[in-house]
Motif scaffolding. Structure first.
Motif, short mmCIF file in Angstrom:
data_model
loop_
_atom_site.label_atom_id
_atom_site.label_comp_id
_atom_site.label_asym_id
_atom_site.label_seq_id
_atom_site.Cartn_x
_atom_site.Cartn_y
_atom_site.Cartn_z
N GLY A 1 -0.51 8.97 0.42
CA GLY A 1 -1.87 9.08 0.12
C GLY A 1 -2.07 9.01 -1.22
O GLY A 1 -3.17 9.49 -1.73
N VAL B 1 -7.18 4.85 -7.36
CA VAL B 1 -7.96 6.01 -7.78
C VAL B 1 -8.24 6.09 -8.93
O VAL B 1 -7.61 7.19 -9.77
CB VAL B 1 -7.92 7.07 -6.91
N GLY C 1 -3.40 6.35 -2.59
CA GLY C 1 -4.83 5.52 -2.67
C GLY C 1 -4.68 4.52 -3.57
O GLY C 1 -5.71 3.91 -3.81
N SER C 2 -3.54 3.83 -3.64
CA SER C 2 -3.33 2.48 -4.17
C SER C 2 -3.07 1.37 -3.47
O SER C 2 -2.09 1.54 -2.36
CB SER C 2 -2.26 2.74 -5.43
N GLN C 3 -3.41 0.40 -3.71
CA GLN C 3 -3.15 -0.99 -2.78
C GLN C 3 -3.01 -2.27 -3.67
O GLN C 3 -3.79 -2.17 -4.80
CB GLN C 3 -4.23 -1.23 -1.91
N ARG D 1 0.88 -1.30 0.01
CA ARG D 1 0.14 -0.08 0.00
C ARG D 1 0.79 1.24 0.14
O ARG D 1 2.05 1.28 0.15
CB ARG D 1 -1.05 -0.01 1.13
#
Length: 232
Positions: A126, A149, A128-130, A121
């Protein structure tokens, strides 16, 4: 502390490369070891994972670190490039909440989301990807799925998720090459980066290939370059 495996040492060495590179500004973490993967039974974490097994391949390459990660960016003298990874040990990953089962619009969506456990992650940036591993019984190698995102994915799977065409061990090998450059996972997904909404990822990957062969000599980036060209 237990002796490090060869793969664990390779990833610690890669982390040191990031830390000690004068052309990168970075924040890094991770040393302590957790239990081996062979000691972890998925059904002890969720009864629906009865029959899920880790392959011999995974057992051989697994990293026991509690956490191993880095967030970095290039100094101003270089083209704009940044990256982050934060590998999570499976003991914690299997206890993590799923990525929003309640938001699944169909029974298939909800079942699929309940099978995903985060393994990588981006908490510092920040972004926002995992990256997730999919806990399925009766498969030779557990699937990897990437979430960001962005407008990715296709039916019948929920939007925002796309499968990677590499397994867990290959994922770790690619981290040694890419150092977690933002968007590298797209190189191993069925997707085109020749879209306006993917311009940042495409530029980041292009700049990485301009910089890394000189910053980290001795590594072969030809396969990465070919994959990027196929997606532009």
């Amino acid at each position: 502390m237990s002796p490090l495996t060869r793969n664990e040492q390779l990833h610690l060495d890669s982390l040191e490369e990031i830390k000690n590179c004068p052309l990168l500004e970075s924040t890094c973490s991770g040393v302590d070891l957790d239990m081996p993967l062979g000691n972890i039974l998925p059904e002890e974490y969720d009864e629906s994972w009865e029959g899920v097994r880790f392959s011999e391949n995974m057992l051989s390459c697994y990293l026991r670190f509690y956490e191993l990660g880095a967030a970095w960016g290039a100094v101003e003298a270089l083209p704009d490039i940044s990256g982050e990874f934060n590998l999570i040990n499976f003991h914690d990953a299997l206890q993590a909440s799923d990525p929003g089962t309640a938001r699944g619009k169909t029974d298939f969506h909800r079942e699929f989301l309940s099978q995903l456990c985060p393994i990588d992650r981006t908490p510092r940036s920040g972004a926002g990807s995992q990256t997730y591993i999919r806990m399925q019984a009766g498969v030779d190698e557990l699937e990897l799925w990437y979430s960001a995102v962005a407008d990715i994915g296709q039916p019948p799977y929920p939007p925002g998720f796309i499968q990677l065409d590499i397994d867990y061990c290959e994922y770790l090998r690619m981290l040694l090459l890419t150092k977690g450059v933002h968007g590298w996972q797209y190189l191993f997904a069925d997707i085109s980066l020749d879209r306006r909404d993917f311009s940042d990822s495409a530029n980041n990957l292009t700049n990485m290939l301009r910089v890394f062969p000189d910053v980290f000599p001795g590594r072969d980036y030809s396969s990465i370059r070919a994959r990027l060209e196929d997606r532009l």
